[in-house]
Motif scaffolding. Structure first.
Motif, short mmCIF file in Angstrom:
data_model
loop_
_atom_site.label_atom_id
_atom_site.label_comp_id
_atom_site.label_asym_id
_atom_site.label_seq_id
_atom_site.Cartn_x
_atom_site.Cartn_y
_atom_site.Cartn_z
N PRO A 124 -2.52 1.15 3.48
CA PRO A 124 -2.35 2.49 2.88
C PRO A 124 -3.45 3.46 3.29
O PRO A 124 -4.59 3.06 3.50
N ALA A 125 -3.05 4.75 3.41
CA ALA A 125 -4.06 5.80 3.60
C ALA A 125 -4.72 6.05 2.26
O ALA A 125 -4.19 5.70 1.21
N THR A 183 3.41 0.42 4.84
CA THR A 183 4.60 0.42 5.68
C THR A 183 4.77 -0.95 6.33
O THR A 183 3.80 -1.60 6.70
N LEU A 184 6.03 -1.34 6.48
CA LEU A 184 6.38 -2.59 7.17
C LEU A 184 7.31 -2.27 8.33
O LEU A 184 8.20 -1.43 8.22
N PHE A 185 7.09 -2.96 9.47
CA PHE A 185 8.00 -2.89 10.60
C PHE A 185 8.35 -4.32 10.98
O PHE A 185 7.47 -5.12 11.32
N PHE A 186 9.63 -4.66 10.93
CA PHE A 186 10.11 -5.97 11.40
C PHE A 186 10.97 -5.71 12.64
O PHE A 186 11.89 -4.89 12.59
N ALA A 187 10.65 -6.40 13.75
CA ALA A 187 11.41 -6.20 14.99
C ALA A 187 11.54 -7.52 15.72
O ALA A 187 10.73 -8.43 15.54
N GLY A 213 10.24 -0.57 6.15
CA GLY A 213 10.17 -0.47 4.69
C GLY A 213 8.76 -0.18 4.26
O GLY A 213 7.88 0.15 5.06
N GLY A 214 8.51 -0.31 2.96
CA GLY A 214 7.17 -0.04 2.45
C GLY A 214 7.12 -0.10 0.95
O GLY A 214 8.03 -0.62 0.29
N GLY A 215 6.04 0.44 0.39
CA GLY A 215 5.88 0.47 -1.06
C GLY A 215 5.27 -0.78 -1.64
O GLY A 215 5.16 -0.91 -2.87
N ILE A 216 4.89 -1.72 -0.80
CA ILE A 216 4.26 -2.95 -1.29
C ILE A 216 2.77 -2.70 -1.51
O ILE A 216 2.13 -2.00 -0.74
N GLU A 217 2.22 -3.24 -2.56
CA GLU A 217 0.80 -3.05 -2.83
C GLU A 217 -0.03 -3.59 -1.68
O GLU A 217 0.29 -4.62 -1.08
N ALA A 218 -1.11 -2.86 -1.37
CA ALA A 218 -1.93 -3.19 -0.19
C ALA A 218 -2.43 -4.62 -0.20
O ALA A 218 -2.42 -5.31 0.83
#
Length: 407
Positions: free
Chosen positions: A335-336, A348-352, A385-390
């Motif tokens: 998180p910023a 933020t999450l990136f799954f690829a 996705g995102g929103g998960i606690e750091a």
């Protein structure tokens, strides 16, 4: 309510006057004082109210109540007969703008056959709305030229009073909308309109009329303009701004458009080159992360948490993973810094995965964010996705990686 004699109806140049207080009533800001005569103009017809003082007390507002004019003061006057004083600089500015509007509106009827449907006198610029959305720059220039020709000829501007019946038979650009006696403003041999506003005596006092810009609004065109001293100040700002731009671009002000175009072309070229370099760097980092990642069941699993300032790079690396053979990227961005109470959620999450891989990244991400109270989704090869606690990001990636293991 008693009637107030409106001194500005016959003499727009009157700066001071004496009047008798005929009614006082309490008001949220102080008191509302009705006078038997007043030179203060209330907001009406697109023109703002006057500023000034009454017996030295600042006038907070000017209000028209049927045939009466009231002023709002912080306290009631100490005497019955009071002296009013108009803020003349503001009044004359409004006179220039309003008379300029009459001339410009009449010019648009001649040059573009476009009628003015509304007028607004603003603090820095004024505008008219014309009944067309097909106005061209050439027509605006022609109307502006004609309006200034009338200004340079210094034509007389007269205040006339006629009965509503007589006014209805006259060739008015703007018809009267009231019964009884009608006040008309005549620009000699050019314009005749019903109007209750304040105006100059001769068109030369308007000064330059400058149409600054225009925009289409629904089926109409709004033209912004300035007159008189406003036009002078606008021209001065333009000159200083262009001169400074020319200095910064190492050229004269007349070269600014050409130099700006050249700078814009160079910037676009530099941006394209930068994007290519960033893409290549992302591909290099993706290969580097894949080379260091463990291989499981014939695929390399990249598991990495990036710093907040690497958000863009992380997304590009995730896309680069799609171009690698037999690779999955489970990437997270921390998180910023945010105000107290919201930190820990802007993640933020990136799954690829390699294009056409056997795992559904969208479904995997949905299960992961559901497990860790986040949100997101995507396609088979790429999901976000995102929103998960750091503090749970690492655990979330570990959990997702476990889901890739054979049952």
């Amino acid at each position: 309510m008693p009637k107030t004699e409106r001194l500005y109806y016959t003499d727009c140049y009157r700066r001071d006057f004496e009047a008798r207080v005929i009614h006082i009533e309490p008001e949220a800001r102080g008191v509302r004082v009705t006078l038997d005569r007043s030179a203060f103009y209330p907001e009406s017809g697109g023109q703002p109210r006057d500023y000034g003082t009454l017996d030295g007390v600042p006038v907070l507002d000017v209000i028209a109540q049927e045939d009466a004019i009231a002023v709002v003061l912080a306290r009631k006057p100490a005497v019955e007969v009071v002296r009013g004083s108009i803020d003349w600089a503001r009044r004359f500015d409004h006179m220039q703008q309003h008379t300029g509007q009459h001339v410009l509106s009449a010019a648009f009827e001649r040059a573009a056959r476009s009628k003015t449907v509304s007028f607004h006198l603003g603090a820095e610029a004024s505008s008219i709305d014309l009944d067309t959305d097909r106005l061209t720059r050439r027509q605006i220039d022609e109307a502006e030229e004609l309006a200034n020709h009338v200004v340079f000829e210094d034509r007389e501007v007269r205040i006339l009073f006629r009965s509503a019946d007589e006014a209805s038979r006259m060739d008015l650009r703007k018809p009267a909308e009231r019964a009884g006696e009608v006040r008309l403003i005549e620009v000699a041999d050019f314009d005749l309109s019903a109007c209750g506003g304040t105006h100059v005596r001769r068109t030369g006092e308007i000064g330059l009329i400058s149409a600054r810009k225009h925009e289409r609004i629904r089926a109409q065109t709004r033209v912004e303009f300035v007159c008189g001293r406003r036009a002078l100040l606008a021209a001065r700002r333009d000159f200083l701004g262009l001169s400074e731009a020319g200095r910064l671009l190492s050229g004269g002000l007349e070269q600014v458009p050409e130099l700006v175009t050249k700078q814009a072309d160079e910037l676009r070229a530099a941006q394209r080159a930068r994007e290519k370099l960033v893409t290549r760097l992302a591909e290099y980092r993706a290969r580097e992360l894949a080379a260091a990642a463990p291989e499981k069941n014939g695929r390399r699993i990249i598991h990495h948490v990036f710093a907040a300032d690497e958000l863009v790079e992380a997304k590009m690396i995730a896309h680069a993973v799609q171009r690698l053979p037999a690779t999955i990227g489970l990437l997270a961005v921390g998180p910023a810094e945010e105000p107290s109470g919201s930190a820990g959620r802007a993640t933020t999450l990136f799954f690829a995965q390699s294009t056409g891989g056997s795992t559904d990244m969208g479904a995997l991400l949905k299960r992961t964010v559901a497990e860790f109270q986040g949100k997101g989704g995507g396609t088979c090869d790429f999901a976000q996705g995102g929103g998960i606690e750091a503090e749970k990001l690492e655990a979330a990636l570990t959990w997702a990686e476990k889901q890739l293991e054979p049952a």
